[in-house]
Every structure is written in structure tokens, then in C-alpha cells.
Design an enzyme around this catalytic site. Sequence first.
Site, short mmCIF file in Angstrom:
data_model
loop_
_atom_site.label_atom_id
_atom_site.label_comp_id
_atom_site.label_asym_id
_atom_site.label_seq_id
_atom_site.Cartn_x
_atom_site.Cartn_y
_atom_site.Cartn_z
N ARG A 102 -58.55 103.27 110.72
CA ARG A 102 -59.24 102.04 110.17
C ARG A 102 -60.79 101.96 110.53
NH1 ARG A 102 -57.57 95.95 111.66
NH2 ARG A 102 -56.12 96.38 110.02
N HIS A 129 -57.53 97.28 101.74
CA HIS A 129 -56.63 97.22 102.95
C HIS A 129 -55.26 97.64 102.29
CE1 HIS A 129 -54.64 96.71 106.65
NE2 HIS A 129 -55.00 95.44 106.68
N GLN A 132 -51.75 96.67 104.09
CA GLN A 132 -51.21 95.08 103.99
C GLN A 132 -50.76 94.63 102.65
OE1 GLN A 132 -51.96 92.65 106.72
NE2 GLN A 132 -50.54 91.66 104.94
N ASP A 219 -57.88 84.77 103.27
CA ASP A 219 -58.26 85.54 104.22
C ASP A 219 -59.55 85.14 104.86
OD1 ASP A 219 -58.69 87.71 105.83
OD2 ASP A 219 -59.36 89.11 104.54
N CYS A 259 -52.95 87.74 105.50
CA CYS A 259 -53.01 88.89 106.06
C CYS A 259 -52.80 88.73 107.62
CB CYS A 259 -54.03 89.89 105.57
SG CYS A 259 -55.67 89.17 105.63
N ARG A 287 -45.11 94.32 107.64
CA ARG A 287 -45.88 95.39 107.81
C ARG A 287 -45.25 96.64 108.38
NH1 ARG A 287 -51.58 94.55 108.42
NH2 ARG A 287 -51.74 96.91 108.55
N1 NVA Z 1 -60.93 90.75 105.75
C1 NVA Z 1 -60.41 91.08 107.07
C2 NVA Z 1 -58.93 91.38 107.01
C3 NVA Z 1 -58.37 91.78 108.23
C4 NVA Z 1 -56.88 92.18 108.44
C5 NVA Z 1 -61.27 91.97 107.53
O1 NVA Z 1 -61.94 92.74 107.34
O2 NVA Z 1 -61.72 91.71 109.11
N1 CP Z 2 -53.59 91.98 108.85
C1 CP Z 2 -54.11 93.25 109.59
O1 CP Z 2 -54.36 94.27 109.15
O2 CP Z 2 -53.98 92.81 111.12
P1 CP Z 2 -54.89 93.43 112.15
O3 CP Z 2 -56.09 93.50 112.07
O4 CP Z 2 -54.37 92.80 113.49
O5 CP Z 2 -54.07 95.01 111.89
#
Ligand code: NVA
Ligand code: CP
Length: 301
Positions: A102, A129, A132, A219, A259, A287
Site C-alpha cells: 500500500r 484500489h 477493494q 468514499d 469502502c 475483503r
Molecule cells: N480513497 C481512500 C480509500 C481508502 C480505502 C483513500 O485513498 O484514502
Molecule cells: N477499505 C480499505 O482499504 O480500508 P483500510 O484503509 O482500513 O485498509
Amino acid sequence: MKHLLKLMDLSTNEINEILNLADQLKYEKKHGIEHHLLKGKTLGMIFLKSSTRTRVSFEVGMYDLGGTALFLSSNDIQLGRGEPVKDTARVLSGYLDGIMIRTFKQSDVETLAEYGNIPIINGLTDYCHPCQVLADLMTIREIKGSIKGNKFCYIGDGNNMANSLIVGGIKMGMSVSIGCPDSHQPDPEIMKWASENGDFKCTSDIYEAAKDADVLYTDVWASMGQESEAERRKKIFAGYQINDSVMAVAKPDAIVLHCLPAHREEEITAKVFEEHAKEIFEEAENRLHAQKAVLVKLLKD
Ligand code: NVA
Ligand code: CP
């Protein structure tokens, strides 16, 4: 399928195979049927951003499959002090059977795949992502019975989630509409591809986007890494919320997905969130099952 770097790389057939395996693994887990398909395998999990769902579901997923997962925070590994991604890839390839990362830049994920010789899984970048969205597609199929033919509507920031949802939605035969400000649309190349390959619309009118939708999705307005813009973004996205008036133009049996984490009274009202909590938390659970399917497809001998 060698890696999961982005959904664009997967065929509709490959997505279907992952979803079918995910359903099977979910059934087996619920019925206490052991599935140690990755015995002796180790997954490294590199995190340059926070996570609840991705971290825990991958770790538990590897345990369920008879393998092990290592949590590698960028605060603790040399990558966080500037060791190049291409060196990290070659070092970790000698120890691990796969890497989930990540991070911010999509190019880091691509570099890991280029220089390493083990499967790489994108656990979120600023661009997309995919993990997800595999869980989201699994959830839609579970609740609606099928994916194809549904109208899918995403309201909010044209961010990493929007990008992956467009690709996943179009590849699986949904009609996809995005309701977002003109200044914060999804990736232009993805929108062009979606228009050429399916029924796709992007509009600043959320009611037009949500009209007759079977699935509504939103989101956060400020993603990880955009914390300093949060106040400015609250103003930009003020009209881009899933609330009762948006629900009123969707189909009466529309489901709502998110998400997570969610910011109540920003992208979604607390009322709509709680009315659809069953769907949203099923999605979060999925997930685990969807990622286990990805791990099996990529790491099993
Ligand atoms: N758009 C959000 C998704 C989190 C799962 C982020 O990148 O923080
Ligand atoms: N939706 C998602 O990816 O959650 P986290 O940021 O908690 O991993």
C-alpha cells in the site's frame, strides 16, 4: 495472472474466476472446512499508509490458507529511509513468496513487479484500489444475484476508488455513472476507455447519476495523503453526498456500499449509512474472502 497491479490487467473471465473462488472460500470458512492451500508460503505486507481492513484481512487470509504474513511498516524498513523500491524488490524476492504493498505512487507497485520475481499485489495507491473492488463486485453479486445489467452509481471524489470501480464495473457489464465535481473527475484515460467499452457517464449532477441506480457507492472526500486539503475539499464536495434525496431517485431496492472508513455527514449521512450497514459490513468482510482468492491464484504452486 502473475500480479494484481490494477484491475485493467484482468480479463472479465479472470475476475469471474476470482469471485467464484472467493465464494467457495467464504463457504468453507463459514462451515469450518480447512483450506491450507498456501502451506509454508510467506506474504510480505508493505504499508506506507494506514490500514485496518487491508492489513487485517491479508494477515488473517494468509493464516487461514496455512501460510504466514509479515507486516512491514515503512517506518521500520529501509524503504522508508530511501532504499530504492527496485532494490527492496530484489532483496525481498529472496525471502518471500509474494508482496502486498500500500503506497502513494502506482509506479512503485509497477517497479516492484518489474524488479522482483514474486507476485505483487496492489493494496491501494493514489491511482487505484483493485482488492477493494473485487470485494465490492463479490458483494454486489451476493446481494443482487448477478452483476451484469445493474446500474452502478458512484458519488464523490474521482479518486482511486472511482478509478477501480469504473474498470471493475464496466468489465463486469454494469452501467456505470459517476457524480462528481468537474474539477475532481476520475482518471481521463480510464473514463475514455469506459466510454469506448461500455455504458459510462460522468456528470456533476448527482441526481442524474443516481437515477434508477441499483448500487450506490461513495468514499471519503479527502483520501490518505490529502489531509491538509480536508477543509477545502469539504466545500468542494458539499453537494456530493449520499442522503435521503439521492436515495429517493435510485431504485427502491438499491443497495449502498462504502469502502470505509466513512465520514458520516460528509460523503454519506449517518441515517443512510446505518440503514445500509448490513451491506457495508458484508462488503468489508468480503475483503477477506476476495483477497484469499487472489492469494491462491497468485501464490499457489
Ligand atoms: N480513497 C481512500 C480509500 C481508502 C480505502 C483513500 O485513498 O484514502
Ligand atoms: N477499505 C480499505 O482499504 O480500508 P483500510 O484503509 O482500513 O485498509
